[in-house]
Scaffold this motif. Structure first.
Motif, PDB file in Angstrom:
ATOM      1  N   UNK A  67       0.821  -1.215   0.000  1.00 39.33           N
ATOM      2  CA  UNK A  67       0.000   0.000   0.000  1.00 39.33           C
ATOM      3  C   UNK A  67       0.851   1.260   0.000  1.00 39.33           C
ATOM      4  N   UNK A  68       2.084   1.143   0.514  1.00 35.57           N
ATOM      5  CA  UNK A  68       2.999   2.289   0.526  1.00 35.57           C
ATOM      6  C   UNK A  68       4.255   1.991  -0.290  1.00 35.57           C
ATOM      7  N   UNK A 119      -2.257   7.164   0.770  1.00 37.31           N
ATOM      8  CA  UNK A 119      -1.742   8.506   0.484  1.00 37.31           C
ATOM      9  C   UNK A 119      -1.540   9.167   1.838  1.00 37.31           C
ATOM     10  N   UNK A 120      -0.346   9.586   2.142  1.00 39.20           N
ATOM     11  CA  UNK A 120      -0.020  10.003   3.503  1.00 39.20           C
ATOM     12  C   UNK A 120      -0.874  11.160   4.001  1.00 39.20           C
ATOM     13  N   UNK A 361      12.576   0.747  16.004  1.00 33.92           N
ATOM     14  CA  UNK A 361      12.390   0.900  14.559  1.00 33.92           C
ATOM     15  C   UNK A 361      11.002   0.373  14.202  1.00 33.92           C
ATOM     16  N   UNK A 362      10.224   1.170  13.478  1.00 31.95           N
ATOM     17  CA  UNK A 362       8.859   0.801  13.114  1.00 31.95           C
ATOM     18  C   UNK A 362       8.821   0.392  11.650  1.00 31.95           C
ATOM     19  N   UNK A 363       8.314  -0.808  11.394  1.00 26.72           N
ATOM     20  CA  UNK A 363       8.212  -1.311  10.020  1.00 26.72           C
ATOM     21  C   UNK A 363       6.735  -1.477   9.694  1.00 26.72           C
ATOM     22  N   UNK A 364       6.154  -0.483   9.072  1.00 28.18           N
ATOM     23  CA  UNK A 364       4.737  -0.542   8.738  1.00 28.18           C
ATOM     24  C   UNK A 364       4.381   0.528   7.737  1.00 28.18           C
ATOM     25  N   UNK A 365       3.078   0.790   7.608  1.00 34.25           N
ATOM     26  CA  UNK A 365       2.623   1.774   6.627  1.00 34.25           C
ATOM     27  C   UNK A 365       2.498   3.161   7.247  1.00 34.25           C
TER      28      UNK A 365
END
Length: 701
Positions: A67-68, A119-120, A361-365
């Motif tokens: 999605x990103x 879309x951010x 550390x953040x691993x996501x959208x």
């Protein structure tokens, strides 16, 4: 056949597409807001689930990294367990829609919201709530009351609907309001000490904005919605209800009016035993109905006690907070501890300080890539006197930890002010209502004890609501305990400082609540919060002057970004040697900010001295104490800074004539030298003669 409906919200298009995807789901939609798209699928079992006394609703919020435009990290290269943010977003959807299903509905219902494009500028978590409501409204599932969600920002004194990325960065308020056409359903808020009146106005603003989305959902339901199924609702057998009430009502009332919690619970257990014994033969297959009747009787008694008798189960006034206890420093080797007790609710929070490299550390959208302040919450079975297996954190634990984190985040000093990673862990030792807000209080104490220079102390309190069956009477109560939460209609948590609100979370079991409730809860919460902060100040009025002996000491220095490679060295050779020799941790940012951390203060000073030497610029005219590294017939090479050498020509070694270099210096000697020239090729010319003359002149003066 695809059906499409659009509207405009805050200058951006909100669109639902129904009938194009997921043909075998009861309802499946693509809902988009700008370029953010949520795929929503809703389904329900055809028959009620037997043997349960609750509504089996399952809400899933699925993040897809495509999605990103990301590929998942690690070896597996596919999404794994949901991120904490995804869990929190799923909880928000659940808490919003759950009260709107018919009472007594026992069919399995699953709502899956899958984030397929982001879309951010348009948050998927806000869209997911609207998408879930839309899909349920369009389905044949007996869900008929649309609910909408908007985010409200506050920039330069003006409220903004669904602020974009730039707006969210500028906004001092991040408020999510979920509402039906008539009432507020759910509130989530984080803010930088927002005044109570401003927060109330923001909630009203959000409520009005929700109405536009609700009208859109009603239009979609009228045009594309399926015919609603006739629900099979669970009801108690009228004969069982009559018999149990006649037998047990007076006993239940007598038990529920006992003030002491343990005595009251013991008395209620006795009532249950007597009822089960009396009806075990007549209603052998109807134990669930008997349990439901007893629950409803307890609920009725508690409501009558509060609304008619104006009395709380423990005898407190409606706006009275239970007895408060505050302690710090109770664990000898941790960096900071706070023990907060409110009645029978008790939370111990432990603060741990780490180096900047220990950020999460953040691993996501999500937009955020890392965070240096984190809060975790543990709720073991022993906190309520029960025997339960100890497992990893569930949705509730993750949610409560995030709520406490949000309450304190605006008060945490910047990285420049306090160069540490901060982790708080709240251990619930005893639970009788609102442990999440007790975590805020215990965490404030732990931060102060750890020497973290927070802006000011914070505290939290949970407000409750009791209403009559016809909703004509309502009472807001302060500092709800377990029984008031269990039999009440609302959990309205407010945290903040003496200056304003930093977080709000509101859940309800009703189909919404009035603005009168919102205003009273927020204003009464302030009175309680200020009182608790006074108690915290009595325990510890300001942070400790220095961090714990067992915490790392961290110092910040700045170097020229062009010199970063000199500190790191080829393949990390230089920085690894510094770490090995001094025992420190070193973190370097792209802008040249260097963080040096260690529990050994001498090691920190030594490492900083080495780094300064590696990055300091040699300046013409300055005098240095250097070490002779090489001797030739024409002069001596002297290292004046790490990896910085210059030549002292034989004619510049002494005030008198020198025949041989060895007559004046030897390899390894430390001598004073002055930089006389740095040529175009960066070669450094030194003079011992000039340095000695300059030293003599200073001594004569």
């Amino acid at each position: 056949m695809s059906n499409v409906l659009t509207t405009e919200i805050a200058g951006r298009e909100l669109k639902v597409e129904f009938g194009k995807v997921g043909m075998l789901s009861n309802a499946a939609t693509f809902t988009s807001y700008g370029d953010t798209v949520i795929l929503t699928n809703v389904n329900a079992s055809p028959q009620p689930k037997e043997g349960i006394d609750f509504f089996p609703l399952s809400v899933e919020y699925e993040e897809r990294l495509y999605a990103v435009g990301k590929i998942p990290g690690g070896f597996i290269k596919r999404e794994g367990r949901p991120s904490e943010k995804a869990i929190l977003n799923g909880r928000a959807v659940d808490r919003t829609i759950r009260p709107l299903f018919p009472k007594g509905y026992r069919n399995d219902v699953q709502v899956v919201t899958t984030v397929v494009s982001v879309e951010k500028d348009n948050l998927p978590e806000i869209l997911a709530i609207n998408a879930a409501s839309l899909a349920l409204c369009l389905s044949s599932i007996p869900y008929t009351i649309p609910v909408a969600a908007v985010q409200v920002g506050l920039i330069d004194g003006k409220f903004i609907t669904n602020p974009d990325t730039e707006g969210r960065e500028k906004s001092i308020l991040h408020l999510t309001v979920c509402a039906t056409k008539e009432k507020v359903m759910m509130i989530e808020a984080g803010g930088r000490e927002i005044p109570e009146d401003t927060m109330i106005d923001a909630i009203k603003y959000g409520f009005d904005e929700c109405k536009k989305i609700i009208s859109f959902q009603e239009d979609a339901m009228a045009k594309f919605g399926k015919k609603k199924d006739e629900p099979v609702l669970y009801t108690v057998d009228s004969e069982i209800e009559k018999d149990v009430k006649e037998f047990a009502y007076d006993m239940v009332k007598e038990a529920m009016y006992i003030t002491d919690k343990d005595e009251r619970n013991a008395a209620v257990d006795v009532v249950y035993e007597k009822v089960n014994e009396a009806f075990k033969e007549k209603y052998a297959e109807k134990s669930g109905d008997i349990k439901e009747v007893l629950y409803n009787m307890q609920k009725k008694v508690v409501r009558h006690m509060l609304l008619k008798d104006k009395r709380r189960p423990d005898g407190r006034a409606f706006d009275e907070v239970r007895k408060i206890g505050c302690e710090v420093g109770i664990l000898p080797r941790t960096h900071g501890t706070g023990l907060f007790t409110r009645g029978l609710t008790q939370v111990m929070t432990v603060a741990t300080l780490g180096s900047i490299s220990e950020i999460q550390i953040l691993d996501g959208i999500d937009e955020a890539q890392s965070k240096r302040y984190m809060h975790h919450y543990n709720f073991p079975g022993y906190s309520v006197g029960e025997v339960k297996p100890l497992r990893g954190p569930g949705r509730r634990e993750i949610g409560h930890g995030a709520l406490a984190e949000r309450a304190l985040e605006p008060l945490i000093p910047s990285e420049e002010e306090f160069p540490y990673t901060i982790r708080l862990v709240s251990e619930v030792l005893s639970s009788n209502g609102s442990t999440s807000q007790a975590s805020v209080c215990g965490s404030t104490l732990a931060l102060l004890d750890a020497g973290v220079p927070i802006k000011r102390p914070a505290a939290g309190i949970a407000m409750g609501l009791i209403t009559s069956e016809d909703l004509t009477e309502e009472a807001v109560i302060t500092d709800i305990q377990g029984i008031e939460d269990f039999f009440g209609d609302m959990d309205f948590k407010v945290a903040g400082t003496t200056e304003g609100i930093t977080s709000i979370q509101v859940d309800t079991k009703l189909q919404g609540f009035s603005f009168n409730v919102v205003e009273n809860a927020i204003k009464d919460a302030r009175k309680a919060r200020v009182m608790i902060i006074d108690k915290i100040n009595e325990c510890m009025v300001s942070p400790r002057e220095d961090v714990s002996l067992y915490a790392p000491k961290t110092q910040i220095m700045s170097i020229n970004p062009d010199k970063i490679r000199d500190v790191i060295g080829a393949g990390g050779k230089v920085i690894n040697k510094i770490i090995q020799d001094t025992g420190v941790k070193i973190d370097i940012k792209e802008d040249g900010t260097v963080f040096v951390s260690s529990t050994d203060h001498n090691g920190v000073n030594q490492a900083i001295k080495i780094i300064e030497g590696l990055t300091k610029e040699v300046k013409s005219g300055e005098v240095y104490l250097g070490k002779v590294t090489k001797i030739t017939t024409f002069g001596a090479f002297v290292e004046i800074l790490p990896s910085k050498e210059g030549l002292v020509h034989i004619s510049k070694l002494a005030k008198e004539r020198v025949n041989k270099v060895e007559d004046v210096v030897s390899i390894g000697d430390e001598i004073l030298v002055k930089v006389t020239e740095i040529d175009n090729q960066g070669r450094i010319n030194l003079s011992r003669k000039d340095a000695l003359l300059e030293q003599e002149n200073k001594e004569e003066k």
